[in-house]
Design an enzyme around this catalytic site. Structure first.
Site: not given
Ligand code: CDP
Ligand code: MG
Length: 159
Positions: A10, A50, A58, A86, A92, A103, A123, A126, A137
């Site tokens: 990112k 996304y 968010f 992962r 996350t 992370r 973070n 992705h 993707e």
């Molecule tokens: O990236 P990951 O799969 O771990 O998390 P996700 O639940 O798929 O969410 C995608 C991205 O959204 C996260 O990596 C964060 O950058 C963002 N996010 C956020 O800013 N605030 C949240 N409460 C949840 C996700």
């Molecule tokens: Mg995700």
């Protein structure tokens, strides 16, 4: 068992000069880099990438964050690469991400801190959540001609 997964570094990873550190970790475990490119994500592309989050509260902050600078997208191949990557990426929320994960080692903010400041969770990375998402993707980010076919030393020495 050999499968492919999609990873994006990112804008915070690119701007903080951490791309080499992160890519090194994937190379160290023997993941094969099958495709890679630097892209400036648009709002339209972000909504495709996304797609599961577009209606979440968010999302607005996430989109502002992901389009704010160039991103490095890549396809990694290896045994159970979706789960392995992962695991290497970590939770996350940076605050909850275990030490030893990408992370956990390079970020530390919490959801509550980000909410209080009205800033997105930065973070660094992705990684596809499951095999189906990985297929979607990879097809979204790369054309067939951008995927490279070659042999790594691991394929020669770790059969
Ligand atoms: O990236 P990951 O799969 O771990 O998390 P996700 O639940 O798929 O969410 C995608 C991205 O959204 C996260 O990596 C964060 O950058 C963002 N996010 C956020 O800013 N605030 C949240 N409460 C949840 C996700
Ligand atoms: Mg995700």
């Amino acid at each position: 068992m050999i499968e492919q997964t999609f990873v994006a570094l990112k804008p915070d990873a690119v701007q903080r000069g951490l791309t080499g550190e992160i890519i090194k970790r994937f190379e160290q475990v023997g993941m094969k880099i099958v495709a890679m490119k630097m892209v400036w994500v648009t709002p339209e592309f972000s909504k495709k990438h996304y797609r599961e989050h577009v209606d979440k509260p968010f999302y607005k902050g996430l989109e502002e964050f992901i389009i704010q600078g160039p991103v490095i997208g890549m396809v990694l191949e290896g045994v159970s690469s979706v789960d392995t990557v992962r695991k290497m990426v970590g939770s996350t929320e940076p605050k909850s991400a275990a030490p030893g994960t990408i992370r956990g080692d390079f970020s530390h903010h919490s959801y509550s801190y980000a909410d209080q400041k009205g800033i997105p969770i930065k973070n660094l990375i992705h990684a596809s959540g499951n095999k189906k998402d990985a297929e979607y993707e990879i097809a979204l980010w790369f054309t067939k001609s951008e995927m490279h076919n070659y042999k790594t030393v691991h394929e020669v020495h770790t059969q």
